[in-house]
Design an enzyme around this catalytic site. Structure first.
Site, mmCIF file in Angstrom:
data_model
loop_
_atom_site.group_PDB
_atom_site.id
_atom_site.type_symbol
_atom_site.label_atom_id
_atom_site.label_comp_id
_atom_site.label_asym_id
_atom_site.label_seq_id
_atom_site.Cartn_x
_atom_site.Cartn_y
_atom_site.Cartn_z
ATOM 1 N N CYS A 2 0.844 -1.183 0.000
ATOM 2 C CA CYS A 2 0.000 0.000 0.000
ATOM 3 C C CYS A 2 0.885 1.240 0.000
ATOM 4 C CB CYS A 2 -0.899 0.012 1.231
ATOM 5 S SG CYS A 2 -1.879 -1.491 1.429
ATOM 6 N N TRP A 75 -3.587 -1.798 -1.509
ATOM 7 C CA TRP A 75 -3.522 -3.075 -2.205
ATOM 8 C C TRP A 75 -4.020 -4.113 -1.202
ATOM 9 C CZ3 TRP A 75 -0.692 -7.743 -1.719
ATOM 10 C CH2 TRP A 75 -0.737 -8.575 -2.848
ATOM 11 N N ASN A 99 0.938 0.424 5.932
ATOM 12 C CA ASN A 99 1.442 -0.440 4.874
ATOM 13 C C ASN A 99 2.133 -1.623 5.538
ATOM 14 O OD1 ASN A 99 2.538 -1.569 2.523
ATOM 15 N ND2 ASN A 99 4.341 -0.248 2.606
ATOM 16 N N GLY A 100 1.783 -2.854 5.121
ATOM 17 C CA GLY A 100 2.390 -4.039 5.699
ATOM 18 C C GLY A 100 1.339 -5.024 6.169
ATOM 19 N N GLU A 489 10.716 -13.683 -19.070
ATOM 20 C CA GLU A 489 10.356 -12.293 -18.822
ATOM 21 C C GLU A 489 9.326 -11.809 -19.843
ATOM 22 O OE1 GLU A 489 10.340 -8.390 -17.210
ATOM 23 O OE2 GLU A 489 10.771 -10.385 -16.418
ATOM 24 N N LYS A 493 5.611 -10.419 -18.922
ATOM 25 C CA LYS A 493 5.094 -9.117 -19.333
ATOM 26 C C LYS A 493 3.751 -9.248 -20.037
ATOM 27 C CE LYS A 493 7.969 -6.498 -17.593
ATOM 28 N NZ LYS A 493 7.959 -7.476 -16.519
ATOM 29 N N GLU A 496 1.052 -10.147 -17.486
ATOM 30 C CA GLU A 496 0.845 -9.065 -16.519
ATOM 31 C C GLU A 496 -0.111 -8.001 -17.035
ATOM 32 O OE1 GLU A 496 4.582 -8.091 -13.634
ATOM 33 O OE2 GLU A 496 4.934 -7.797 -15.766
ATOM 34 N N HIS A 512 9.543 -32.641 -25.076
ATOM 35 C CA HIS A 512 9.325 -33.315 -23.793
ATOM 36 C C HIS A 512 8.002 -32.896 -23.149
ATOM 37 C CE1 HIS A 512 13.278 -35.087 -23.921
ATOM 38 N NE2 HIS A 512 13.811 -33.893 -24.138
ATOM 39 N N LYS A 611 3.336 -2.416 -7.486
ATOM 40 C CA LYS A 611 4.722 -2.283 -7.916
ATOM 41 C C LYS A 611 5.703 -2.832 -6.895
ATOM 42 C CE LYS A 611 7.805 -0.507 -10.779
ATOM 43 N NZ LYS A 611 7.958 -1.086 -12.119
#
Length: 616
Positions: A2, A75, A99-100, A489, A493, A496, A512, A611
């Protein structure tokens, strides 16, 4: 994850709080809220589900005013996004933002309910508001009440607390979650990130774990805990923020992500600045202990999360090939929960964009407790100078990416890769590697920003190709060698920001299992730089074509791969095999971005994400 911001000033602080929330929205956007002391003894509060814009609309209809206030963008962890669960939380004359995660909140909640307190939310934060309110009755003063309350908390937290009866101050607390203090002649401010406060100050104090701060419009006093466990005033250095406030704007670009993709040539140039000599890496530029620490290194444990983990996977190829030093890459959240064997001479190398990633910090602290005698030291690669990871590591290498607002990382990733190449070459120099190859790579690193600029010229071509991806539901990415982590990556992306399911495989693993997925509805994105594996990759691509798969290949001009039925080839500027992972990252970022734009998703703030991951 947050974002919190608080202010005490000589004028109405609501505009400062709201601007701070907008700048912190990358940390969470499930709900937002503010609380201000509108008059002595009177708290005003506004909360709304959704992004900060929704709160802004609410306040335009019913504005709040006050010289002291706290604000929050959430968040969600404990409790769904809702108005009741939105911060700030209030108890009596106390308002709190957090936050936490408070790990013992259930036990504290039961105790407070037994004491007569009524809970109106499903959050862990509400226990903090009630605890502070209860302690205020005992201590009669906000700083002492917050100190007593946090002594009961287990977990991670950054707090901003105001008291309606004391409109001249804000109290902050930090343990495991970031909190900075901004100082100006007009007031004093708290924030999860300096970016939140750049409109009012460029002078910051970075609080350490265990610190309390009492902020007034005349300044702030930080209270730390000494070795004996006694809390007393301490002096923390005031640092000037190094980036221009204009760096946080979108400029001419539609989205932050696109702006940050196009900033990569400059960002990589900044990461290299002052670190390259005529034919070698300037190891002293890493810090005074660098030569001794890296010279004693015989093994590397590289620990990271998410995109940073992918950077670490590329670095393993570089460090082992260039320096001959064994490198073990670990996901931070797993590293701390297993019995790690660290041979003598192990360097713990941590990667984090924010320097506040909870799992990476915990892994660093865990390693130091368990086998410190086997570690030669710790090296952090990070983008935030005053962060916890930097302060707690023996050595740090700053990436100098500048502010990155888009949730999906772009320039932070490529500057991490650039910094890791510098580490690999430094190790090579200290461990007796061939000087000619080192000199050639140093020369190519100097040219790298120009090469990245040339690669960005593919933007229009990739945007046109992205239109064909909009209706796909799945995508497979393929790479070999050091391109395999880049394929991972690229898949990350795409999922996401476009919400298309994507996964990556080593191209040699197709037979395989993954080959069973290939048909006309499964596009396959492949990376084909000119290296020793190009012929093997070509064979893998034929396996896809034989099953009717649709190929999109990003290829070196000298690869011999050309456009054919069922295979689209995008020519990427030629580069050496060692730097190819950095160069080939950019087309995949552009592909993900343009597919997301076509699909109409929220590019900069994708659903369910934030983020800076400051919770476990």
């Amino acid at each position: 994850m947050c974002g919190i911001v608080a202010a005490v000033g000589s004028d109405n602080v609501l505009p400062i709080l709201m601007e701070g929330l907008k700048r912190l929205e990358y940390r969470g956007y499930d709900s937002a809220g503010v609380a201000l002391v509108e008059a002595p003894g009177k708290l005003g509060r506004a909360r709304e589900v959704g992004k900060v814009a929704a709160l802004e609309r609410l306040l335009s209809a019913a504005p709040l005013t006050g010289l002291t206030g706290v604000a929050h963008t959430r968040w969600a962890t404990h409790g769904e996004p809702s108005q009741d669960n939105a911060h700030p939380h209030v108890s009596g004359r106390i308002a709190v933002v957090h936050n936490g995660i408070i790990e013992n909140h259930q036990a504290l909640k039961a105790e407070l309910i037994a004491d007569g307190y009524v809970f109106t939310s499903a959050t862990d934060t509400e226990v903090v508001a009630h605890l502070v309110e209860r302690e205020l009755k005992v201590h009669g003063e906000l700083l002492a009440a917050v100190g007593a309350a946090v002594s009961r908390l287990e977990g991670a937290y950054a707090l901003g607390v105001i008291d309606a009866d004391r409109p001249d101050r804000v109290v902050g607390a930090r343990h495991g979650s970031p909190l900075v203090v901004g100082i100006s002649d007009q007031g004093c401010y708290l924030g999860s990130d300096p970016l939140a406060l750049l409109t009012v100050t460029d002078r910051f104090v970075y609080l350490e774990d265990g610190d309390l701060v009492e902020a007034t419009r005349k300044g702030c006093v930080v209270h730390g805990v000494d070795a004996a466990g006694i809390r007393q005033p301490v002096v923390r250095e005031v640092l000037r923020y190094e980036h221009d406030d204009q760096a946080v704007g979108k400029g001419e670009f539609e989205h932050y992500m696109l702006k940050e993709i196009h900033e990569q040539p400059v960002a990589v140039a900044n990461a290299l600045e002052g670190r390259l000599g005529s034919d070698q890496v300037l190891i002293e530029a890493f810090g005074p202990q660098a030569r001794q620490l890296l010279g004693r290194t015989r093994q590397i444990h590289l620990v990271a999360c998410g995109t940073s983990y992918h950077a670490g996977m590329v670095a393993r190829y570089w460090i082992e090939a260039l320096a001959g030093v064994p490198c073990q890459v670990e996901i931070a959240s797993e590293y701390r929960y297993r019995d790690v064997v660290a041979p003598p001479g192990t360097l713990l190398l941590t990667l984090s964009q924010s320097g506040e990633t909870a799992d990476t910090l915990a892994a660093l602290r865990h390693a130091r407790k368990r086998q410190e005698e086997n570690y030669v030291g710790t090296l952090a690669i990070c983008n935030v100078p005053g962060s916890s990871l930097v302060r707690e590591s023996d050595l740090s290498l700053m990436t100098h990416a500048g502010p990155e607002i888009g949730v999906a990382s772009t320039k932070a990733f490529t500057t991490q890769l650039t910094s890791l190449m510098l580490v690999a070459l430094a190790l090579r120099q200290l461990h007796g590697g061939d000087r000619d190859l080192t000199a050639r790579l140093v020369h190519r690193l100097r040219y790298l920003p120009t090469l990245l600029g040339d690669t960005l010229q593919l933007d229009g071509e990739i945007a046109a190709l992205a239109k064909g991806f909009a209706d796909y539901r799945h995508t497979l990415f393929l790479g070999r060698g050091a391109q395999m982590p880049i394929a991972l990556e690229g898949a990350l992306k795409l999922k996401e920001i476009s919400y298309i399911h994507a996964e990556a495989y080593p191209a040699g693993e197709l037979k395989h299992g993954p080959l069973a997925l290939i048909d006309g509805s499964m596009p396959v994105v492949a990376l084909a730089p000119m290296d020793e594996l190009i012929d093997k990759l070509k064979s893998n691509l034929q396996e896809v074509r034989a099953r009717g798969g649709q190929l999109l290949v990003f290829a070196d001009p000298e690869s011999g791969l050309e456009q054919e039925e069922g295979m689209t080839v995008v020519k990427v500027p030629g580069c050496c095999r060692f730097l190819a992972p950095i160069v080939y990252t950019l087309p995949l970022q552009l592909l993900a971005y343009h597919v997301a734009v076509v699909r109409g998703t929220d590019v900069d703030q994708p659903r369910n994400l934030a983020k800076s991951v400051t919770v476990e």
